[in-house]
Write a protein that holds these residues in place. Structure first.
Motif, PDB file in Angstrom:
ATOM      1  N   ALA A  32      46.230  52.990  51.528  1.00 37.57           N
ATOM      2  CA  ALA A  32      47.351  53.943  52.267  1.00 37.57           C
ATOM      3  C   ALA A  32      48.095  54.345  51.217  1.00 37.57           C
ATOM      4  CB  ALA A  32      47.890  53.364  53.424  1.00 37.57           C
ATOM      5  N   ARG A  33      48.493  53.510  50.354  1.00 38.20           N
ATOM      6  CA  ARG A  33      49.520  53.963  49.158  1.00 38.20           C
ATOM      7  C   ARG A  33      48.607  55.034  48.236  1.00 38.20           C
ATOM      8  NH1 ARG A  33      51.803  49.261  44.848  1.00 38.20           N
ATOM      9  NH2 ARG A  33      51.631  50.814  43.005  1.00 38.20           N
ATOM     10  N   LEU A  34      47.305  54.901  48.040  1.00 37.97           N
ATOM     11  CA  LEU A  34      46.652  55.715  46.982  1.00 37.97           C
ATOM     12  C   LEU A  34      46.160  56.889  47.966  1.00 37.97           C
ATOM     13  CD1 LEU A  34      44.753  52.782  45.316  1.00 37.97           C
ATOM     14  CD2 LEU A  34      46.468  54.175  44.249  1.00 37.97           C
ATOM     15  N   HIS A  35      46.314  57.002  49.196  1.00 40.74           N
ATOM     16  CA  HIS A  35      45.825  58.239  49.992  1.00 40.74           C
ATOM     17  C   HIS A  35      44.219  58.068  49.717  1.00 40.74           C
ATOM     18  CE1 HIS A  35      49.893  59.275  50.704  1.00 40.74           C
ATOM     19  NE2 HIS A  35      50.107  59.389  49.446  1.00 40.74           N
ATOM     20  N   VAL A  36      43.525  56.986  49.906  1.00 42.21           N
ATOM     21  CA  VAL A  36      42.021  56.904  49.790  1.00 42.21           C
ATOM     22  C   VAL A  36      41.537  56.023  51.153  1.00 42.21           C
ATOM     23  CG1 VAL A  36      41.835  57.280  47.299  1.00 42.21           C
ATOM     24  CG2 VAL A  36      41.966  55.061  48.118  1.00 42.21           C
ATOM     25  N   VAL A  37      40.411  56.423  51.271  1.00 39.51           N
ATOM     26  CA  VAL A  37      39.800  55.070  52.127  1.00 39.51           C
ATOM     27  C   VAL A  37      39.530  53.911  51.744  1.00 39.51           C
ATOM     28  CG1 VAL A  37      38.762  57.093  53.724  1.00 39.51           C
ATOM     29  CG2 VAL A  37      37.513  56.090  52.096  1.00 39.51           C
ATOM     30  N   GLN A  38      39.643  52.742  52.846  1.00 44.42           N
ATOM     31  CA  GLN A  38      39.511  51.618  52.134  1.00 44.42           C
ATOM     32  C   GLN A  38      38.062  51.131  51.540  1.00 44.42           C
ATOM     33  OE1 GLN A  38      41.269  48.478  54.587  1.00 44.42           O
ATOM     34  NE2 GLN A  38      39.901  46.899  53.747  1.00 44.42           N
ATOM     35  N   PRO A  39      37.032  51.804  51.995  1.00 41.26           N
ATOM     36  CA  PRO A  39      35.845  51.400  51.454  1.00 41.26           C
ATOM     37  C   PRO A  39      35.693  52.056  50.028  1.00 41.26           C
ATOM     38  CG  PRO A  39      35.341  52.067  53.747  1.00 41.26           C
ATOM     39  CD  PRO A  39      37.053  52.453  53.457  1.00 41.26           C
ATOM     40  N   THR A  40      36.227  53.189  49.825  1.00 45.62           N
ATOM     41  CA  THR A  40      36.227  53.866  48.486  1.00 45.62           C
ATOM     42  C   THR A  40      36.987  52.842  47.359  1.00 45.62           C
ATOM     43  OG1 THR A  40      35.933  56.014  49.284  1.00 45.62           O
ATOM     44  CG2 THR A  40      36.953  55.819  46.893  1.00 45.62           C
ATOM     45  N   LEU A  41      38.049  52.335  47.918  1.00 42.12           N
ATOM     46  CA  LEU A  41      38.966  51.518  47.103  1.00 42.12           C
ATOM     47  C   LEU A  41      38.159  50.260  46.623  1.00 42.12           C
ATOM     48  CD1 LEU A  41      41.630  50.759  45.535  1.00 42.12           C
ATOM     49  CD2 LEU A  41      42.645  49.801  48.058  1.00 42.12           C
ATOM     50  N   SER A  42      37.557  49.495  47.699  1.00 41.61           N
ATOM     51  CA  SER A  42      36.858  48.406  47.577  1.00 41.61           C
ATOM     52  C   SER A  42      35.690  48.748  46.480  1.00 41.61           C
ATOM     53  CB  SER A  42      36.285  47.845  48.757  1.00 41.61           C
ATOM     54  OG  SER A  42      37.385  47.689  49.672  1.00 41.61           O
ATOM     55  N   MET A  43      35.058  50.010  46.802  1.00 40.92           N
ATOM     56  CA  MET A  43      34.218  50.016  45.827  1.00 40.92           C
ATOM     57  C   MET A  43      34.302  50.145  44.410  1.00 40.92           C
ATOM     58  SD  MET A  43      30.900  52.995  46.006  1.00 40.92           S
ATOM     59  CE  MET A  43      32.428  54.404  45.831  1.00 40.92           C
ATOM     60  N   GLN A  44      35.340  50.618  43.962  1.00 43.78           N
ATOM     61  CA  GLN A  44      36.084  51.067  42.936  1.00 43.78           C
ATOM     62  C   GLN A  44      36.568  49.629  42.132  1.00 43.78           C
ATOM     63  OE1 GLN A  44      36.120  53.857  41.163  1.00 43.78           O
ATOM     64  NE2 GLN A  44      35.079  55.069  42.663  1.00 43.78           N
ATOM     65  N   ILE A  45      37.099  48.788  42.849  1.00 39.14           N
ATOM     66  CA  ILE A  45      37.499  47.696  42.310  1.00 39.14           C
ATOM     67  C   ILE A  45      36.116  46.735  41.917  1.00 39.14           C
ATOM     68  CG2 ILE A  45      38.521  45.301  42.832  1.00 39.14           C
ATOM     69  CD1 ILE A  45      40.544  47.585  42.328  1.00 39.14           C
ATOM     70  N   GLN A  46      35.302  46.869  42.793  1.00 34.23           N
ATOM     71  CA  GLN A  46      34.118  46.198  42.326  1.00 34.23           C
ATOM     72  C   GLN A  46      33.408  46.871  41.229  1.00 34.23           C
ATOM     73  OE1 GLN A  46      31.575  46.575  46.001  1.00 34.23           O
ATOM     74  NE2 GLN A  46      32.926  45.192  47.149  1.00 34.23           N
ATOM     75  N   THR A  47      33.586  48.034  41.037  1.00 37.93           N
ATOM     76  CA  THR A  47      32.889  48.647  39.760  1.00 37.93           C
ATOM     77  C   THR A  47      33.655  48.200  38.499  1.00 37.93           C
ATOM     78  OG1 THR A  47      32.176  50.635  40.995  1.00 37.93           O
ATOM     79  CG2 THR A  47      32.516  50.734  38.609  1.00 37.93           C
ATOM     80  N   LEU A  48      34.847  48.027  38.728  1.00 37.69           N
ATOM     81  CA  LEU A  48      35.620  47.516  37.598  1.00 37.69           C
ATOM     82  C   LEU A  48      35.499  46.038  37.490  1.00 37.69           C
ATOM     83  CD1 LEU A  48      38.085  47.945  35.647  1.00 37.69           C
ATOM     84  CD2 LEU A  48      39.845  47.594  37.638  1.00 37.69           C
TER      85      LEU A  48
END
Length: 303
Positions: A32-48
């Motif tokens: 919510a803070r980043l204005h993205v959907v949670q699945p997208t955020l989770s995927m980006q963290i997994q990529t990192l």
């Protein structure tokens, strides 16, 4: 993109996502803070995590906690993001003209006209953090240095510039020409002077790197042929020779501001007796600071 020495590749957005999750300790709030959907955020963290080769968070049903590697990355990520923001701010200031250096050349006539002084004052008021250096130079030398890249802006009367010199010229204003006469000279008693009065008279002219003086051109354009007895590279030099009684000079009317004994100034009747004051610059100009200075100088043009 950031490429660590050991090979993994990270993008700044990955670090921003990571810091948000690390500070919120919750994927939903971080999304919510980043204005993205949670699945997208989770995927980006997994990529990192895949790029770095290990887990950065310990996930539970209620919250997430940083691993030891995550704690290390948080310190470096915050430092990297802060440096990136600082770099962007510094570049923005440079591009917008808020920082940098402007090197200005000028002739004495340009200084006396007020155009240069007005530009310098307004530029300082608008961009106080920009360093401006000024140097008195002959017109041709200004054009040469601008073409070489060691000078940014020039203020000077119209001159015969070498066409091979890469220098842009713009008319700023027109300066009236007047006669500077030794006080003991017979013409000093006249209220006004015609160009015909200068025929066969001893005159003092400007010399700019051996280029023929503009005021001399004006005299000759009226069919008169004066006797050139002395030349001087600067306005003060010309006036010094006039004050010494060595001849008459045709000079910009702004020189009347200089109070020199034994000189009488008289207006020239010819309505065309004027000289253009030019603004010199490069084209194109890539420096934000120089472009900001030029914008102010052009805004003050009074044609």
């Amino acid at each position: 993109m950031i490429i660590p020495a050991d090979g993994p590749r990270m993008e700044l957005r990955h670090l921003r996502y990571f810091v948000a999750v690390a500070e919120e300790r919750h994927f939903g709030r971080a999304a919510a803070r980043l204005h993205v959907v949670q699945p997208t955020l989770s995927m980006q963290i997994q990529t990192l995590e895949r790029e770095l080769g290990g887990l950065l968070f310990e996930r539970t049903s209620r919250r997430v906690e940083l691993t030891e590697a995550g704690e290390v990355l948080l310190v470096e990520a915050r430092r990297t993001l802060a440096q990136a923001e600082r770099a962007a701010a510094v570049v923005h200031q440079s591009l917008s003209g808020q920082t940098g250096t402007v090197r200005v050349g000028f002739s004495g006539v340009a200084m006396l006209s007020g155009d240069l002084i007005s530009a310098l004052r307004q530029h300082h008021d608008t961009y106080p953090n920009v360093e401006v250096t000024v140097q008195e130079l002959a017109p041709l030398r200004q054009a040469e240095l601008i073409g070489e890249g060691s000078l940014d802006v020039g203020f000077c009367p119209r001159s015969k510039f070498d066409p091979d010199i890469h220098c842009r010229t713009e008319k700023i204003s027109a300066i009236r020409l007047i006669a500077a006469i030794p006080s003991g000279h017979p013409l000093a008693s006249r209220a006004t002077i015609n160009y015909t009065d200068l025929n066969r008279k001893q005159v003092i002219v400007y010399t700019h790197d051996d280029v023929e003086d503009l005021s001399l051109e004006y005299i000759r354009s009226q069919g008169q042929e004066p006797i050139v007895v002395h030349r001087a590279a600067t306005t003060l030099g010309v006036l010094a020779l006039v004050a010494a009684g060595l001849g008459i000079a045709v000079v910009p009317d702004t020189t009347e501001q200089i109070r020199i004994p034994k000189i009488t100034f008289r207006p020239l009747l010819d309505p065309e007796a004027s000289v253009d004051l030019l603004l010199l610059s490069r084209a194109p100009e890539t420096s934000g600071a120089v472009n900001a200075f030029l914008a102010i100088a052009r805004a003050g043009i009074s044609l």
